[in-house]
Write a protein that holds these residues in place. Structure first.
Motif, short mmCIF file in Angstrom:
data_model
loop_
_atom_site.label_atom_id
_atom_site.label_comp_id
_atom_site.label_asym_id
_atom_site.label_seq_id
_atom_site.Cartn_x
_atom_site.Cartn_y
_atom_site.Cartn_z
N UNK A 101 0.91 -1.30 0.03
CA UNK A 101 -0.01 0.04 -0.10
C UNK A 101 0.79 1.32 0.01
N UNK A 102 0.37 2.30 -0.53
CA UNK A 102 1.16 3.77 -0.25
C UNK A 102 0.59 4.11 1.01
N UNK A 103 1.49 5.09 1.53
CA UNK A 103 0.99 5.82 2.49
C UNK A 103 1.67 7.17 2.06
N UNK A 104 0.72 8.48 1.86
CA UNK A 104 1.06 9.51 1.31
C UNK A 104 0.63 10.61 2.24
N UNK A 105 1.66 11.74 2.22
CA UNK A 105 1.35 12.92 3.17
C UNK A 105 0.85 13.94 1.99
N UNK A 106 -0.17 14.82 2.12
CA UNK A 106 -0.40 15.79 1.41
C UNK A 106 -0.46 17.11 2.30
#
Length: 262
Positions: free
Chosen positions: A48-53
């Motif tokens: 899975x991706x974990x992404x901060x925006x």
């Protein structure tokens, strides 16, 4: 889909100086970019991706499967309105998330995304990665900081150079194949950095990927919708790359990975 992309030849600078080699790569696949995130940090964890925006009053973290056809759930957590989320790194069952100008690093549970620890640092926070021993942080300058993964304390620093000149604007970071890979603010290239010296040893030119992405936007890319986001995919032995507000994410695989000195 597999497409061979050849990096644009870069002109030498400074007279006799020669640029590091450009890496040819294949475009292996693409997927949609959830929520058109203003990407700051991007990592892969258990397929899975974990992404901060980023952005004030709009920052969030999202987790979603690499495979769009997966039945695995996606989750999104809104952050404090006072946070401008930046780089993100994974250490075991936890994440470190840094902020832009608040000087705050938050250690979060990877499962719940709830804060478990808070640390403070001086200066700005931009990119963050983990090499298995230490956290590597950028602050928008040409200098990388090395920090302890348990308490975020500063342990050392390293200046990054391109042809013996400081490479400013270091942003999102990733560690792969023994090298540090970095986006640079308002730059279409990814730079492979030798961690023992700070020298750029190879370059990936994303110009052709950026042109593909532009065609997905009716009025082109906004000025700040720059390439940002690098995540090494060990299963594909490639790099997932994207950008701020991009509609797509792109998996690229170098024809030949550069070899670190150590």
């Amino acid at each position: 889909m597999v497409m061979l992309l050849t990096s644009t030849t870069l002109a030498a600078t400074g007279g006799s100086k020669s640029m590091p080699p450009n890496i040819e790569y294949q475009l292996i696949s693409t997927r949609s970019h959830p929520n058109l995130a203003f990407t700051q940090g991007l990592i892969i964890d258990q397929r899975s991706f974990i992404e901060s925006s980023g952005l004030y009053k709009q920052s969030f973290i999202q987790r979603y499967p690499i495979n769009e056809d997966s039945s695995s759930p996606s989750t999104t957590k809104l952050l404090s309105k006072s946070d401008f989320a930046e780089g993100l790194a994974s250490i075991g069952t936890q994440l470190w998330l840094i902020t832009w100008q608040q000087g705050l690093a938050r250690k979060l549970s990877k499962n719940t995304l709830k804060q478990e620890q808070l640390a403070r640092y001086s200066g700005e926070g931009w990119g963050l990665s983990f090499d298995g021993r230490q956290l590597i942080m950028s602050d928008g300058s040409a200098r990388l900081q090395f920090r302890a993964p348990d308490d975020f304390k500063l342990k050392g620093s390293l200046e990054v150079t391109l042809n013996n000149e400081p490479l400013n604007g270091l942003n999102e970071l990733e560690v792969a194949h023994g090298l540090i890979w970095a986006n640079v603010w308002f730059d279409s290239r990814i730079y492979a950095i030798e961690p023992s010296t700070g020298s750029v040893v190879a370059i990936i030119d994303l110009s052709s990927i950026i042109e593909r992405e532009k065609k997905l936007h009716s009025f082109g890319l906004r000025k700040d919708s720059v390439a940002n986001g690098i995540a090494y995919d060990p299963e594909a032995d490639g790099l997932w790359i994207t950008g701020k507000r991009w509609r797509k994410m792109y998996l690229i695989q170098p024809r030949e990975w550069p070899i670190p000195k150590i």
